[in-house]
Design an enzyme around this catalytic site. Structure first.
Site: not given
Ligand code: FAD
Length: 485
Positions: A276, A279, A307, A342
């Site tokens: 993750e 990503w 759109w 997420n």
């Molecule tokens: P965890 O599940 O604990 O994951 C650990 C870390 O992995 C996160 O802190 C993040 O840095 C990274 N990560 C996890 N999933 C993703 C992902 N799909 N894409 C990129 N990095 C990821 N994340 C952002 O940081 N900034 C945004 O502006 C952002 N916009 C998003 C918009 C949409 C439409 C979607 C579907 C997802 C987006 N995300 C974004 C990705 C993701 O939702 C968040 O990073 C995640 O929910 C953060 O929660 P966490 O730190 O508990 O994640």
């Protein structure tokens, strides 16, 4: 002659641990002048939630610097002008910084370094934000990866974890240099202050605590629980801390690997978490190599998507009043806390793009303003992933059903009941689709649809067909009508 100080230009690397620019500055053995410059002119202006976070994170950084005998100089305005002014005031001849890799910022930094060099000032940039610099992970033909899995494989084979560092214990800083008052930047919202529900601890200590909490509790069941928005502690909530550079992504990975080694979590759980984080890395590398994706579809044919302009539906989506409880819960969580789970981000973005057929850029802009982790690369990459137009995207025809998504990922309804309290007395069976509840069930739950909670603004099946029809107009796509969750 007094020793010339080194300017340490903080960007989105608001930490003292694992900070390559700070470590290099310390090696010079000269006074260090830590500075943060609020330059809002060259980039897309920060969203309101980001401003809230920055305010607190700068205060935390200032306190951490003071603990080491230093201070944080704050300046506002054109970054080059401010650096030149500081150089004039202090006779500094070196600027160290950790680079930003978004194309606009990257180019801007190069211009600044060039201009400073012309003034006889050395300006060096390091990587503190990513696991490795974009460009370091390329495929066999020397091109950027466009698919995540081979990127991940190559990334893990290439990128080397740097040693963990804590930074110098004492930082000597000139006392007389003038700094702005942070309050004068007005980063915290006033009249109204909508941030009362922002339950966060910005700053390096907050980041480190969030990581430790997650490693000791969430990591061991991460793969299984991460998709359930009501499971407390199942996700790390590190995203804003990573965005602002309050913790290095390497630190998060090292701690996960160590937990697996110590038998505190299985290797596969640690690998899932590392994937993750990768990503985030993939998003940053993609944006760096393909700058146009902030404005246009990665796959150009998707720019022809028909759109709809529908301000009333866009407003209902933003306000969490679509009539679909999981969507509304997510949008209200976002507004109240500056963050959304997420899984729910995927559902709400799919709803905007496919059920409402509203341009993903509208959603991206709303997230940009309201998320504390708003990140240009991750936000754009994920919106395009959902829209089917991204590099390694989910196909457009994969239309999340917000009702079954709710039943599957919020089976006890804890998430919906928390964020949509007007539905809390509705039994689980109807919670994700209140309009299907018999009249007496609604009455017993104290709900009049259309008064206490909206009727659905679109009908799922009709919206799905409309979306698939729209897809067909995009170079003959849309033949596969599967509707997987
Ligand atoms: P965890 O599940 O604990 O994951 C650990 C870390 O992995 C996160 O802190 C993040 O840095 C990274 N990560 C996890 N999933 C993703 C992902 N799909 N894409 C990129 N990095 C990821 N994340 C952002 O940081 N900034 C945004 O502006 C952002 N916009 C998003 C918009 C949409 C439409 C979607 C579907 C997802 C987006 N995300 C974004 C990705 C993701 O939702 C968040 O990073 C995640 O929910 C953060 O929660 P966490 O730190 O508990 O994640």
């Amino acid at each position: 002659m007094a020793t010339k100080p080194v300017i340490l230009w903080f960007r989105r690397d608001l930490r003292l641990h694992d900070n390559p620019a700070l470590n290099h500055a310390a090696e010079m053995g000269r006074p260090i002048l830590p500075v943060y410059i609020l330059d809002e002119h060259f980039e897309r202006p920060m969203g309101a939630a980001s401003r809230w976070w920055l305010d607190k994170s700068l205060r935390a950084l200032e306190a951490a610097l003071q603990d080491r005998g230093s201070r944080l100089i704050l300046r506002k305005g054109n970054a080059l002008n401010q650096l030149q002014a500081l150089i004039g005031e202090t006779d500094a001849d070196t600027v160290f910084m950790n680079r930003l890799f978004e194309p606009e910022a990257f180019e801007h930094d190069a211009e600044i370094a060039h201009a400073l060099k012309a003034d006889g000032v050395e300006c060096l940039g390091f990587n503190g934000a990513l696991l490795c610099r974009p460009g370091a992970v390329l495929n066999g033909s020397g091109q950027p990866y466009k698919v995540f899995t081979p990127f991940l494989r190559a990334l893990l084979a290439t990128a080397e974890a740097p040693a963990h560092t804590t930074g110098p214990r004492q930082i000597q800083t000139p006392k007389t240099v003038q700094s702005d008052d942070l309050d004068s930047w007005k980063l915290h919202p006033r009249r109204p202050d909508w941030s009362k529900g922002f339950d966060w601890t910005p700053g390096e200590d907050g980041a480190s605590q969030a990581l430790s909490r997650f490693i000791s509790s969430g990591l061991k069941t991460y793969a299984k629980d991460r998709d359930f928005p009501d499971r407390q502690g199942a996700n790390s909530r590190l995203s804003p801390h990573l965005h602002w550079g309050e913790i290095s992504p390497w630190r998060a990975i090292d701690r996960a690997r160590q937990a697996a080694k110590d038998g505190k979590a299985s290797e596969s759980e640690a690998d899932k978490f590392i994937a993750e984080i990768s990503w985030r890395e993939f998003s940053a590398h993609l944006l760096h190599h393909f700058p146009y994706i902030t404005e246009r579809a990665f796959r150009p044919e998707y720019d022809a998507m028909p759109w709809r302009k529908d301000d009333a539906s866009l407003k209902a989506w933003r306000q969490g009043r679509t009539g679909y409880p999981l969507v509304d819960a997510g949008m209200r969580q976002l507004w109240t806390t500056g963050w959304m789970h997420n899984r729910v981000r995927m559902v709400v973005s799919s709803f905007l793009i496919k059920h409402l057929l509203i341009d993903w850029r509208e959603g991206e802009a709303w997230f940009w303003d309201t998320l504390v982790d708003a990140d240009r690369a991750s936000n754009v990459q994920n919106w395009q992933w959902v829209a089917g137009s991204g590099a390694d995207a989910s196909p457009f025809f994969r239309i999340f059903n917000p009702i079954t998504q709710g039943e599957k990922f919020d089976p006890d309804g804890g998430y919906v009941r928390r964020w949509v309290p007007e539905l809390r007395r509705l039994p689980d069976r109807w919670l994700q689709s209140p309009w299907t509840a018999p009249a007496e069930v609604l009455r017993d739950a104290g709900i009049v649809l259309g008064r206490d909670y909206p009727k659905p603004i679109v009908e799922h099946e009709k919206a799905r067909h409309r979306a698939l029809a729209a897809l067909k107009t995009v170079s003959g796509r849309g033949d596969d009508h599967s509707d997987r969750d």
